[in-house]
Write an enzyme that holds these catalytic residues in place. Sequence first.
Site, PDB file in Angstrom:
ATOM      1  N   ARG A  15     -10.439  26.247-112.559  1.00 26.27           N
ATOM      2  CA  ARG A  15      -9.816  27.383-111.766  1.00 26.27           C
ATOM      3  C   ARG A  15      -9.877  28.645-112.729  1.00 26.27           C
ATOM      4  O   ARG A  15      -9.302  28.081-114.071  1.00 26.27           O
ATOM      5  CB  ARG A  15      -8.686  27.370-110.867  1.00 26.27           C
ATOM      6  CG  ARG A  15      -8.558  26.211-110.175  1.00 26.27           C
ATOM      7  CD  ARG A  15      -9.468  26.068-108.972  1.00 26.27           C
ATOM      8  NE  ARG A  15      -9.463  24.803-108.224  1.00 26.27           N
ATOM      9  CZ  ARG A  15     -10.212  24.494-107.425  1.00 26.27           C
ATOM     10  NH1 ARG A  15     -11.005  25.363-106.691  1.00 26.27           N
ATOM     11  NH2 ARG A  15     -10.112  23.139-106.631  1.00 26.27           N
TER      12      ARG A  15
ATOM     13  N   THR B 109     -20.118  21.964-103.302  1.00 26.38           N
ATOM     14  CA  THR B 109     -18.473  21.603-102.917  1.00 26.38           C
ATOM     15  C   THR B 109     -18.712  20.577-101.800  1.00 26.38           C
ATOM     16  O   THR B 109     -19.577  20.331-100.972  1.00 26.38           O
ATOM     17  CB  THR B 109     -18.058  22.911-102.223  1.00 26.38           C
ATOM     18  OG1 THR B 109     -16.844  22.500-101.564  1.00 26.38           O
ATOM     19  CG2 THR B 109     -18.822  23.807-101.182  1.00 26.38           C
TER      20      THR B 109
ATOM     21  N   ASP C  11     -18.554  24.090 -96.391  1.00 24.18           N
ATOM     22  CA  ASP C  11     -18.055  25.193 -95.490  1.00 24.18           C
ATOM     23  C   ASP C  11     -18.654  26.543 -95.676  1.00 24.18           C
ATOM     24  O   ASP C  11     -17.981  27.298 -95.333  1.00 24.18           O
ATOM     25  CB  ASP C  11     -16.406  25.116 -95.608  1.00 24.18           C
ATOM     26  CG  ASP C  11     -16.100  25.488 -97.364  1.00 24.18           C
ATOM     27  OD1 ASP C  11     -16.958  25.544 -98.122  1.00 24.18           O
ATOM     28  OD2 ASP C  11     -14.847  25.774 -97.450  1.00 24.18           O
TER      29      ASP C  11
ATOM     30  N   ARG D 203     -10.210  20.843 -97.193  1.00 26.94           N
ATOM     31  CA  ARG D 203      -9.498  22.221 -97.217  1.00 26.94           C
ATOM     32  C   ARG D 203      -9.241  22.652 -95.791  1.00 26.94           C
ATOM     33  O   ARG D 203      -8.021  22.019 -95.233  1.00 26.94           O
ATOM     34  CB  ARG D 203     -10.352  23.037 -98.136  1.00 26.94           C
ATOM     35  CG  ARG D 203     -10.084  22.686 -99.498  1.00 26.94           C
ATOM     36  CD  ARG D 203     -10.275  23.935-100.256  1.00 26.94           C
ATOM     37  NE  ARG D 203     -11.583  24.630-100.101  1.00 26.94           N
ATOM     38  CZ  ARG D 203     -11.792  25.768-100.490  1.00 26.94           C
ATOM     39  NH1 ARG D 203     -11.071  26.375-101.328  1.00 26.94           N
ATOM     40  NH2 ARG D 203     -13.024  26.322-100.336  1.00 26.94           N
TER      41      ARG D 203
ATOM     42  N   ASP E 111     -16.835  20.390 -99.511  1.00 22.85           N
ATOM     43  CA  ASP E 111     -16.384  20.725 -98.081  1.00 22.85           C
ATOM     44  C   ASP E 111     -17.349  21.376 -97.162  1.00 22.85           C
ATOM     45  O   ASP E 111     -17.188  21.147 -95.918  1.00 22.85           O
ATOM     46  CB  ASP E 111     -15.309  21.913 -98.412  1.00 22.85           C
ATOM     47  CG  ASP E 111     -14.076  21.577 -99.099  1.00 22.85           C
ATOM     48  OD1 ASP E 111     -13.860  20.343 -99.150  1.00 22.85           O
ATOM     49  OD2 ASP E 111     -13.704  22.277 -99.975  1.00 22.85           O
TER      50      ASP E 111
ATOM     51  N   GLY F 278     -13.746  23.082-107.548  1.00 23.33           N
ATOM     52  CA  GLY F 278     -13.639  21.522-107.188  1.00 23.33           C
ATOM     53  C   GLY F 278     -15.169  20.914-107.665  1.00 23.33           C
ATOM     54  O   GLY F 278     -15.854  21.416-107.290  1.00 23.33           O
TER      55      GLY F 278
END
Lengths: 347, 347, 347, 347
Positions: free
Chosen positions: D84, D138, D142, D184, D140, D19
């Site tokens: 991807r 990212t 994470d 996510r 996120d 992403g």
Amino acid sequence: MNNKKTTSIKRIALLTSGGDAPGMNAAIRSVVLAAHHYHIEVIGFYHGYNGLVCEEHIAMAEPLTLLKVNSIIHLGGTILKSARCQLMHEAKGLQLAADTLNDKNIDALVVIGGDGSFSGLLALQAYWSGQMIGIPGTIDNDLDGTDYTIGFATAVNTGIEAIDKIRDTADAFERIFIVELMGRHCGHITFNVGIACAAEQVLSFENFNANEQSSKLQQLATEITTAKKNRHSSYIIVIAENLWPGGAVELARQLHLQADIECTPCILGHIQRGGSPIAKDRILATKMGVAAVQALIDGESNIMVAEQNNAMNFITLDEAIKHKKVVSKQLIDAQQNILALTAQTQC
Amino acid sequence: MNNKKTTSIKRIALLTSGGDAPGMNAAIRSVVLAAHHYHIEVIGFYHGYNGLVCEEHIAMAEPLTLLKVNSIIHLGGTILKSARCQLMHEAKGLQLAADTLNDKNIDALVVIGGDGSFSGLLALQAYWSGQMIGIPGTIDNDLDGTDYTIGFATAVNTGIEAIDKIRDTADAFERIFIVELMGRHCGHITFNVGIACAAEQVLSFENFNANEQSSKLQQLATEITTAKKNRHSSYIIVIAENLWPGGAVELARQLHLQADIECTPCILGHIQRGGSPIAKDRILATKMGVAAVQALIDGESNIMVAEQNNAMNFITLDEAIKHKKVVSKQLIDAQQNILALTAQTQC
Amino acid sequence: MNNKKTTSIKRIALLTSGGDAPGMNAAIRSVVLAAHHYHIEVIGFYHGYNGLVCEEHIAMAEPLTLLKVNSIIHLGGTILKSARCQLMHEAKGLQLAADTLNDKNIDALVVIGGDGSFSGLLALQAYWSGQMIGIPGTIDNDLDGTDYTIGFATAVNTGIEAIDKIRDTADAFERIFIVELMGRHCGHITFNVGIACAAEQVLSFENFNANEQSSKLQQLATEITTAKKNRHSSYIIVIAENLWPGGAVELARQLHLQADIECTPCILGHIQRGGSPIAKDRILATKMGVAAVQALIDGESNIMVAEQNNAMNFITLDEAIKHKKVVSKQLIDAQQNILALTAQTQC
Amino acid sequence: MNNKKTTSIKRIALLTSGGDAPGMNAAIRSVVLAAHHYHIEVIGFYHGYNGLVCEEHIAMAEPLTLLKVNSIIHLGGTILKSARCQLMHEAKGLQLAADTLNDKNIDALVVIGGDGSFSGLLALQAYWSGQMIGIPGTIDNDLDGTDYTIGFATAVNTGIEAIDKIRDTADAFERIFIVELMGRHCGHITFNVGIACAAEQVLSFENFNANEQSSKLQQLATEITTAKKNRHSSYIIVIAENLWPGGAVELARQLHLQADIECTPCILGHIQRGGSPIAKDRILATKMGVAAVQALIDGESNIMVAEQNNAMNFITLDEAIKHKKVVSKQLIDAQQNILALTAQTQC
């Protein structure tokens, strides 16, 4: 933090002092919410320390209800107003402040502000025995012991948003701009903005000595000339306020006079200080407000809330203002030794 | 618009000239898309009229493909660059421009710019017989015959975003700010920004004569004093550039010297000129670009595209630059007779 | 506007009704400032027409002082709150509203809202004899007779700011997005946003009939396939809410099922409704507020303030809601016949 | 970091994968500038790992010159595109990637992306012996071992800007909104946005177990009812995507069905992923890009650049993806035990 004891405080005084910073309102809200949670009342004092020492401003003091702070997390400035206060530098003023706090049955005083504000707190120690805690709120990020001060992240971001706009014109005309940034006597804002807006030059206290003004001018002229020869593009110099005598306007004049280089000076000024705080400052302020109240309950006094390695911590007020926090060497190195040099090479 | 004939043009020259304005890129894109639709080629010339007269810049001329303009509608500045061009004021320069246009087999010239740029077009008429059309792109909004110029809406909005931030500090300290705005010799930006940021005072060419400087200073001092007595709050004066000798800085100095009023001067400067265009300017630019190409196909020449009552129209270049467009009397009246007066009353 | 007489009104009731729109607060401020200037009191009623008919909300009515409206010009939403009000569709509710207005000695009622709100005003005529005036405040821009409604410009701009962000991901992945926009049953927002964000497709009431859903799907699939074959880039379809049965999500599902085209649906939703009004809406709201008060003093009633050709004017409430304002044919033509077609050609 | 040796690399391959995140372009620029400084060439591969394995995309690979990255620091998305890549999960694809890197004489591969992208790097180790380094990009946040990933700060800020707008309508109508945020399977975005926009409820993986859905619904209903009884104001619930089966829309439906509570669901979606990076992400990306190049020169491989306690550091790729980084307990506690509880009390 030696004098730690668990207290049962009932009433906190809260004020904002010194230059306003985005996120001060988020900190006010957080202190009020946390205090409310622990059944502590918060009294807001207005106009900085004037709220404790001037009749007219003392009269404005009022309980800060949940309703009053319900919709302020996103607002710039401070709903408690701010001001400088000359009286707090005098014994008379400090005594007045102590009297007000006693009159109002205040157990603890929380001040959101910068180093000047915390000096006030330290001076007040001799006159008032309540608990005192500082929350670092200043766009300058110059308080030692905390990774970030409330308002800094927003001020940096406001700076780059302004320079992104200036870049449009600079690109269209392939022109040189000198943009003067706030920061008092520290380069935190200047270096961070400089890197984030891809400034070709960063000029700050950390890489410039006042006594080398004339050699620096020569060096600047050489570097600009090299860069302009190697690439058809804009060129932006960011410079800290209070650095070059006469500021950006004078530097532009000297570059024109002595090296026939035309630059447009821009002083961002007070737009850097206001505006809705970005998320970082709202979160930092919220965490610090909660931590301040919890520290008071834990009996702490004469400390400043600090963010260290992303966690809440505390340092003594004394330590906080003893030294200016320095700009990260890693950041300066990257800018000076990689980015600035590359900006002169063929493109 | 008298010399109307349907032509079958094959190649358009396009350039941007004068101060850059947000939306110029949207206009470039629109001209290229519309031309492409009608199977017309567009050649982009760089650096304003220099692109037609300087060897170095002529060499940069290139076809503007769909790919080149595919992702530019949101960008400030101008991908064709801009510049002033002294040569276009001389016969020699005009002849050079005509030669370049002939060399490159240009049928029509489209210039995005302001009144100076359109004077260049008018002067070129004696040297070149191709079609010529102007698209009004300037933040000043001072071109007669069009309700809006490309860039004006964004510049006004950038102005209020900056002053909204300044208002935070002004409120926190209940302080007076004097904010200097762009606009050359017209008050369009100043009055619109002034109203939209709720400025307590608007000072512009439309309500101030240079020869009444000292009486105006007296009046200002009185009004500020009245306002500050009646309400505890910030006070913002917006002032047009080129209005007060010495600008905002000098006005602040005089208010301090002669009336002991402390004001902080702020010069917004070049941040007003750049930035991503707001929707209004993107749409206006897109409509104007399409209209320009369609007018060329219709055989029009020596005209400026104009928005009148929300529809595309055309006026002669001559008319467009004969007079400065005046600020709406309704707007001035509302500001002067209602809003400014109310700002002095008890709050 | 037939029943014109000069009146000496003393007390205005003010409320906001229907969907909130950025600039409503600027209009509230302007009504209060102008009224204050003419020595008229303004009573604010809360929660739309509920403020006139529900006991609980009537009790909240209060004079709107200069202090209350001093710092609201830049705020989204409405400080008077808003709501739908079922009772205003019944005789009982209308009588209650009339009673409240009489009880409170109201001479004139000013309502900021859209067509539903103005229908309420028209219905109230049979029950109450005071003056009534509407100020068009709705993001949909669907009121006939005014070039712009308050909130529309901001909503369009918010739309493009969101889609500019979506474009980044769409470009990175060369992906197709379907973005659903507000606008109830009109394409003003959709067409303006579509053009300003360079959408490859605009799908709205003006270029789509519900009964041609299956042929439209086929056409869309063909156009997308052509475009994706001709150019490696993102593709954005903007679509009006309430247009395609099931909205953007369903359209994406059908394109996948029937043409094996993968699209990501996005529903902008309520972010389009809020936010600080851009300059255009603040100025429009300010001019309309002043004009409304002046019209009341001039004895006008049953009219809506309108902006026509950049000047303040008035039309009857009746006219204002008789027809939906249609989207400019020039705008639709430019989008459909030039921009959308070009988006399919080789790039 | 065991296999440290000083190398003299000549050519770096660079790609972005997974992403897109705001700041990826700033990282690209920084890698290119630093590499240029050390006389290393950078080859850009397009469309993520596809750039290494698909004929069509391999053909797009090209040297990234200073000119190409000169004006990209402020752009969202990624100029190298992303995607991807299924093939990288297969031996065949990994071999193809290794072949491409060898064919192009690549000494080191730098990948900007998230955990999926780094798994690809780890898998590639068995096929290719060049140096490999990851830069965490990212939204996120994470990735374990780094305090922040590139893009997270901007995504959080975009979230609060959107919810600030929603709050306007929520306040005007005193309505309940459920806003679904990206992230996510981690609550970093949700908790940070929730605190920064003063959400009354934060619902994320950290404070909700999928198997307690029905008890959570009951609890939510009780808390909302309590809050709405105690205070007339808006109520905003932020919820992580992939948390509640059916998401915000389904939660709203259940609250309506089972507790007669009306909520408006909003899915922020892809606007959170794009947009110009805020200063924090530009600076982080710039520092990480420089650090990555310097690490390569120092002979490092199979590591991820990490920011730890505001300084650049490195961890093995293995460690980086072994665990998801958890949300700070201090942050969760402040939200759950102070702020959320206070939101229910009388206001």
